[in-house]
Write a protein that holds these residues in place. Structure first.
Motif, short mmCIF file in Angstrom:
data_model
loop_
_atom_site.label_atom_id
_atom_site.label_comp_id
_atom_site.label_asym_id
_atom_site.label_seq_id
_atom_site.Cartn_x
_atom_site.Cartn_y
_atom_site.Cartn_z
N ASN A 136 48.33 34.60 34.63
CA ASN A 136 48.11 33.15 34.55
C ASN A 136 49.42 32.38 34.45
O ASN A 136 49.56 31.29 35.01
CB ASN A 136 47.18 32.82 33.37
N TYR A 187 48.46 29.57 46.08
CA TYR A 187 48.93 28.89 44.86
C TYR A 187 50.21 28.11 45.08
O TYR A 187 51.07 28.06 44.23
CB TYR A 187 49.06 29.87 43.68
N LYS A 227 49.83 24.86 46.49
CA LYS A 227 49.37 23.53 46.90
C LYS A 227 49.79 22.54 45.83
O LYS A 227 49.37 22.65 44.68
CB LYS A 227 47.85 23.50 47.05
N PHE A 234 38.11 19.91 37.05
CA PHE A 234 39.53 20.29 37.01
C PHE A 234 40.02 20.87 38.33
O PHE A 234 41.21 21.00 38.56
CB PHE A 234 39.81 21.23 35.82
N LYS A 239 47.32 40.02 31.72
CA LYS A 239 46.50 38.82 31.92
C LYS A 239 47.33 37.56 31.67
O LYS A 239 47.32 36.61 32.46
CB LYS A 239 45.29 38.88 31.00
N GLU A 271 39.81 39.69 32.50
CA GLU A 271 39.18 39.24 33.74
C GLU A 271 40.14 38.35 34.51
O GLU A 271 40.99 37.70 33.92
CB GLU A 271 37.86 38.51 33.43
N LEU A 313 38.82 36.27 36.99
CA LEU A 313 37.85 35.48 37.76
C LEU A 313 38.26 34.02 37.81
O LEU A 313 38.68 33.46 36.80
CB LEU A 313 36.47 35.57 37.10
N GLU A 324 36.93 30.20 38.16
CA GLU A 324 35.67 29.47 37.99
C GLU A 324 35.15 29.01 39.34
O GLU A 324 35.92 28.56 40.18
CB GLU A 324 35.88 28.24 37.09
#
Ligand code: UGA
Length: 450
Positions: free
Chosen positions: A226, A267, A269, A338, A222, A153, A155, A157
């Motif tokens: 990340n 991504y 920041k 977070f 995956k 996944e 996704l 949060e």
């Protein structure tokens, strides 16, 4: 319509997966060991904050399209596909803790009685699929066939349903054509844009890339995703650090950088670093996997190292603003979860910062719009509030940790006229610097020499 079981159905991934598959018209039985959460879900309330989830859940419950249970057998007995979405936290040595996944597989061994596709949603180490297959292999001797598939996944949060219904891609890892067919049927309504309840984010004209590959490639995709996101964040934090030293303005730098279509602006920041249950954990697991396979992941170690340093740099700024002793100083931390838009405080760097400040004798007040209760459950001594004015009034330093839009609207002028003039530290570039300057407040913006 496929009968689907979801194991770990009350966590972020499991819950979004359960609700979304039911919304696509499948019959979903979602199992979780957490009985209070199962009860909450059966009454239509979500234990986690996910945008837009509760109305869809309520509708699906009314129409009997979804059930929550703490009995795994109930979720498995009639299911053609069982999705495993249980947690795999980091062990002390960086490896992913597989014990929940193994427990689920051991129960499945006694529960499946017809061809079943076991789908791993949790991010697990590469050997995990073999481990699960070995546990289930006894079934083959009983004439019950199965396949273990990886369907990672992507996704985020807080916006999990949005990401589910408008995915950038769907990846299914299995060399079994039979299993791939089951998964294609499950995703078909999403690919066609058809749902049985009102879902605001579904777009029937979108073309969703659907990638079929082998299990290892799906899992590594995956980890790679990340790791790449984490790398971008450490990259921009490092640029922000250099920018600050040489007198640049990080906001303009990000703008100029992101306009290059090969780079893009997401991504990028800068901030206190990447927190949360996924990026750090997956990066550590990838480093461990590389090490176990005699490969030296120098770059990823650097990404993690920068993330640790970033927290220390924010701490140094606070000490710099207040002098070496923090004893009795009141510090407001704005943003306890977070990230913004979630009530998840697990692996929140704000909480780590709180602990470091508390240990040095500071009196800390935390602000969050969604995560006050969760923060207090985790840190019972923390004074936390969702009232922004209460948090900042009387503080010596105000530190912005999450980029909430409301933080840009803080009325500094009226704060100063009520006799308060805190030092403002903005790690996310959201404060209104003109308003800060106009009210005479001393401030620092990460990545800039403002
Ligand atoms: C992340 C990935 O974005 C998802 O694609 C993935 O499915 C998920 O992990 C997972 O593996 O389950 P999430 O943990 O919800 O999702 O969080 P992100 O939105 O990615 O944010 C992670 C951290 O990076 C937060 O602390 C956030 O504040 C920080 N961040 C993010 C930045 O500091 N700068 C940015 O530009 C973006």
């Amino acid at each position: 319509m496929t009968d689907i079981g979801v194991i770990g159905g009350a966590g972020y991934v499991g819950l979004v997966t359960s609700v979304a598959f039911a919304a696509l018209g499948h019959k979903v039985t979602s199992m979780d060991l957490d009985i209070p959460r199962v009860r909450m879900l059966m009454s239509g309330a979500s234990p986690v904050y996910e945008e837009g989830l509760e109305p869809i859940l309520g509708e699906l419950l009314t129409r009997d399209r979804i059930t929550f249970t703490n009995d795994q057998y109930q979720a498995v007995q009639n299911s053609d596909a069982v999705f495993i979405a249980v947690g795999t936290p980091s062990l002390a040595d960086g490896r992913a803790d597989m014990s929940s996944v193994i427990d689920v597989a051991e129960r499945l061994r006694d529960q499946i009685h017809k061809y079943t596709v076991i789908v791993i949603k949790s991010t697990v180490p590469f050997g995990a699929v073999n481990v699960i297959s070995e546990i289930l292999s006894l079934k083959l001797t009983e004439g019950v066939d199965f396949d273990v598939v990886s369907n990672p996944e992507f996704l985020r949060e807080g916006s999990g349903l949005i990401d589910f219904f408008s995915p950038s891609r769907i990846i299914v890892g299995s060399v079994s054509e039979r299993a791939q067919k089951v998964l294609r049927n499950i995703y078909q309504p999403l690919l066609e844009g058809t749902v049985i309840v009102d879902v605001p984010w579904i777009d029937s004209v979108q073309e969703i890339p659907y990638v079929e590959t082998d299990v290892t490639s799906a899992q590594l995709t995956k980890y790679a995703a990340n790791a790449f996101l984490a790398t971008r964040i450490s990259f921009i934090n490092e640029i922000a650090g250099i920018s600050e030293k040489v007198g640049g303005n990080i906001e303009d730098i990000v703008l100029g950088l992101g306009l290059d279509p090969r780079i893009g602006s997401s991504y990028l920041k800068p901030g206190i670093g990447f927190g949360g249950p996924c990026l750090d954990k997956d990066l550590r697991a990838l480093i461990t996997i590389a090490g176990e396979n005699s490969y030296d992941p120098v770059m990823f170690e650097g990404v993690l190292h920068r993330n640790e340093l970033q927290l220390r740099e924010v701490m140094n700024k606070i000490v710099g603003a207040l002098g070496s002793s923090l004893y009795g100083k009141r510090i407001a931390l704005l943003g306890l979860a977070f990230k913004e838009g979630t009530n998840d405080v697990r692996h929140s760097l704000s909480i780590r910062l709180y602990r470091a400040l508390r240990d040095q004798g500071a009196s800390v007040v935390g602000h969050d719009f969604l995560a006050v209760q969760e923060a207090i459950e985790l840190e019972p001594e923390l004074e936390a509030t969702s009232d922004l004015e209460m948090a900042i009034k009387g503080s010596d330093v105000v530190v912005v940790l999450n980029p909430e839009a409301s933080y840009s609207e803080i009325d500094w002028r009226s704060l100063v006229s009520s006799g308060f003039s805190p030092y403002a530290i903005d790690t996310r570039g959201v404060l209104d610097v003109d308003a800060l300057s106009a009210s005479g407040i001393t401030f620092y913006v990460l990545g800039s020499t403002a």
